[in-house]
Design a protein around this motif. Sequence first.
Motif, mmCIF file in Angstrom:
data_model
loop_
_atom_site.group_PDB
_atom_site.id
_atom_site.type_symbol
_atom_site.label_atom_id
_atom_site.label_comp_id
_atom_site.label_asym_id
_atom_site.label_seq_id
_atom_site.Cartn_x
_atom_site.Cartn_y
_atom_site.Cartn_z
ATOM 1 N N GLY A 52 2.589 -0.578 -18.077
ATOM 2 C CA GLY A 52 1.536 -0.209 -17.131
ATOM 3 C C GLY A 52 1.323 -1.209 -16.005
ATOM 4 N N LYS A 53 2.166 -2.236 -15.924
ATOM 5 C CA LYS A 53 2.064 -3.232 -14.853
ATOM 6 C C LYS A 53 2.598 -2.623 -13.558
ATOM 7 C CE LYS A 53 3.820 -7.677 -13.346
ATOM 8 N NZ LYS A 53 4.886 -8.647 -13.533
ATOM 9 N N ILE A 54 1.873 -2.817 -12.455
ATOM 10 C CA ILE A 54 2.303 -2.308 -11.144
ATOM 11 C C ILE A 54 3.439 -3.180 -10.615
ATOM 12 C CG2 ILE A 54 1.612 -1.855 -8.753
ATOM 13 C CD1 ILE A 54 -1.232 -1.319 -9.839
ATOM 14 N N LEU A 55 4.594 -2.547 -10.396
ATOM 15 C CA LEU A 55 5.768 -3.243 -9.877
ATOM 16 C C LEU A 55 5.849 -3.168 -8.354
ATOM 17 C CD1 LEU A 55 8.357 -1.847 -12.453
ATOM 18 C CD2 LEU A 55 7.220 -4.092 -12.494
ATOM 19 N N PHE A 56 5.320 -2.078 -7.790
ATOM 20 C CA PHE A 56 5.402 -1.829 -6.349
ATOM 21 C C PHE A 56 4.248 -0.923 -5.962
ATOM 22 C CE2 PHE A 56 6.848 1.000 -2.905
ATOM 23 C CZ PHE A 56 7.116 0.069 -1.916
ATOM 24 N N SER A 57 3.684 -1.160 -4.797
ATOM 25 C CA SER A 57 2.588 -0.331 -4.304
ATOM 26 C C SER A 57 2.734 -0.175 -2.791
ATOM 27 C CB SER A 57 1.243 -0.997 -4.633
ATOM 28 O OG SER A 57 0.177 -0.227 -4.146
ATOM 29 N N ALA A 58 2.432 1.016 -2.289
ATOM 30 C CA ALA A 58 2.558 1.271 -0.850
ATOM 31 C C ALA A 58 1.643 2.434 -0.452
ATOM 32 C CB ALA A 58 3.994 1.612 -0.484
ATOM 33 N N PRO A 59 1.233 2.463 0.809
ATOM 34 C CA PRO A 59 0.467 3.623 1.285
ATOM 35 C C PRO A 59 1.387 4.848 1.404
ATOM 36 C CG PRO A 59 0.889 2.099 3.099
ATOM 37 C CD PRO A 59 1.427 1.461 1.848
ATOM 38 N N CYS A 60 0.798 6.013 1.334
ATOM 39 C CA CYS A 60 1.556 7.242 1.504
ATOM 40 C C CYS A 60 0.629 8.330 2.032
ATOM 41 C CB CYS A 60 2.231 7.673 0.196
ATOM 42 S SG CYS A 60 1.151 7.812 -1.234
ATOM 43 N N ARG A 61 1.232 9.458 2.383
ATOM 44 C CA ARG A 61 0.435 10.616 2.803
ATOM 45 C C ARG A 61 1.071 11.875 2.237
ATOM 46 N NH1 ARG A 61 2.094 9.392 8.743
ATOM 47 N NH2 ARG A 61 4.057 10.519 8.833
ATOM 48 N N TRP A 62 0.226 12.875 2.047
ATOM 49 C CA TRP A 62 0.651 14.136 1.454
ATOM 50 C C TRP A 62 -0.037 15.235 2.251
ATOM 51 C CZ3 TRP A 62 1.429 13.815 -4.431
ATOM 52 C CH2 TRP A 62 2.113 14.933 -4.905
ATOM 53 N N GLN A 63 0.716 16.186 2.697
ATOM 54 C CA GLN A 63 0.177 17.305 3.470
ATOM 55 C C GLN A 63 0.690 18.598 2.853
ATOM 56 O OE1 GLN A 63 1.347 17.314 7.583
ATOM 57 N NE2 GLN A 63 -0.124 18.886 8.128
ATOM 58 N N ALA A 64 -0.220 19.546 2.611
ATOM 59 C CA ALA A 64 0.189 20.812 1.989
ATOM 60 C C ALA A 64 -0.493 21.976 2.678
ATOM 61 C CB ALA A 64 -0.161 20.811 0.504
ATOM 62 N N GLN A 65 0.224 23.099 2.716
ATOM 63 C CA GLN A 65 -0.331 24.325 3.299
ATOM 64 C C GLN A 65 0.256 25.537 2.596
ATOM 65 O OE1 GLN A 65 0.892 23.857 7.352
ATOM 66 N NE2 GLN A 65 2.911 24.684 7.003
ATOM 67 N N TYR A 66 -0.460 26.637 2.687
ATOM 68 C CA TYR A 66 0.057 27.897 2.154
ATOM 69 C C TYR A 66 1.059 28.482 3.133
ATOM 70 C CZ TYR A 66 -3.508 28.333 -1.523
ATOM 71 O OH TYR A 66 -4.286 28.158 -2.627
ATOM 72 N N ALA A 67 1.980 29.279 2.613
ATOM 73 C CA ALA A 67 2.930 30.043 3.431
ATOM 74 C C ALA A 67 3.020 31.447 2.847
ATOM 75 C CB ALA A 67 4.307 29.371 3.412
ATOM 76 N N PHE A 68 3.496 32.372 3.636
ATOM 77 C CA PHE A 68 3.709 33.755 3.195
ATOM 78 C C PHE A 68 2.458 34.353 2.538
ATOM 79 C CE2 PHE A 68 7.931 31.716 3.126
ATOM 80 C CZ PHE A 68 8.520 32.470 4.128
ATOM 81 N N ASP A 69 1.368 34.361 3.308
ATOM 82 C CA ASP A 69 0.112 34.976 2.847
ATOM 83 C C ASP A 69 -0.351 34.418 1.505
ATOM 84 O OD1 ASP A 69 0.019 36.640 5.115
ATOM 85 O OD2 ASP A 69 1.337 38.097 4.132
ATOM 86 N N HIS A 70 -0.350 33.111 1.373
ATOM 87 C CA HIS A 70 -0.825 32.419 0.168
ATOM 88 C C HIS A 70 0.060 32.645 -1.059
ATOM 89 C CE1 HIS A 70 -4.395 32.079 2.674
ATOM 90 N NE2 HIS A 70 -4.782 31.097 1.881
ATOM 91 N N LYS A 71 1.288 33.077 -0.869
ATOM 92 C CA LYS A 71 2.185 33.311 -2.000
ATOM 93 C C LYS A 71 3.072 32.095 -2.286
ATOM 94 C CE LYS A 71 2.297 38.259 -1.254
ATOM 95 N NZ LYS A 71 2.018 38.606 0.119
ATOM 96 N N MET A 72 3.060 31.114 -1.395
ATOM 97 C CA MET A 72 3.881 29.923 -1.556
ATOM 98 C C MET A 72 3.087 28.729 -1.037
ATOM 99 S SD MET A 72 7.702 29.208 -0.021
ATOM 100 C CE MET A 72 8.589 30.047 -1.320
ATOM 101 N N VAL A 73 3.328 27.559 -1.627
ATOM 102 C CA VAL A 73 2.759 26.306 -1.136
ATOM 103 C C VAL A 73 3.917 25.438 -0.666
ATOM 104 C CG1 VAL A 73 1.474 24.224 -1.757
ATOM 105 C CG2 VAL A 73 0.760 26.442 -2.668
ATOM 106 N N VAL A 74 3.780 24.881 0.527
ATOM 107 C CA VAL A 74 4.781 23.985 1.105
ATOM 108 C C VAL A 74 4.089 22.645 1.304
ATOM 109 C CG1 VAL A 74 6.295 23.551 3.074
ATOM 110 C CG2 VAL A 74 5.885 25.911 2.302
ATOM 111 N N ASP A 75 4.624 21.601 0.681
ATOM 112 C CA ASP A 75 3.984 20.302 0.872
ATOM 113 C C ASP A 75 4.993 19.218 1.196
ATOM 114 O OD1 ASP A 75 3.889 21.128 -2.167
ATOM 115 O OD2 ASP A 75 4.011 18.950 -2.243
#
Length: 184
Positions: A52-75
């Motif tokens: 459980g020791k942290i070996l590496f840490s970095a900032p990140c970002r995650w962006q998600a949206q629906y596609a095809f009339d809410h039938k798919m998620v693209v992130d």
Amino acid sequence: MRFFFICLLSLSGYVSAADSTELYPGAPAAASDYGFLIGNWQCRYEQLDPQGKILFSAPCRWQAQYAFDHKMVVDDFSLLDEQGKVTYAGRTLRTFSLQDKRWHQVFLPVQMSATLNPFTAHRDNEGVHLEVEQRLPNGELQPARFRFSQISDKGFVWESSKQLESGAGWYVDMRIRAAQSELY
């Protein structure tokens, strides 16, 4: 055109006549399983050792949206350096299968060798659980588990777990803590 496409799929064995009526009217109720992910998230990525020791840490970002009339998620996920430059990125496509009532997903990293290892997921009271067999660079398959938990309108936690070398259990090897972002 839509009729032609449905007929073509039916003839090729991908969609039965009974399934075609379910595919197009609207998103299945399970589409809300990933509703928490929709939006823009600022994150902190951590890589951990088996203790459980942290070996590496970095900032990140995650962006998600629906596609095809809410039938798919693209992130899209991006790992950043401390100056905000992207150092690793990839896209996940997620869709709920009406045939087996599970989520099916693939992840493709940007500009990297990759095999599109499909993984399945389900949601329960504890979060969204995903399973996959990842192909290692040497060609071997390694089971992996992922989980979204601590889900709220303000954020979530994503964890990756892998088996201990002894095969006698699992440990969290990566963690991402995400918080809602209005920055991008």
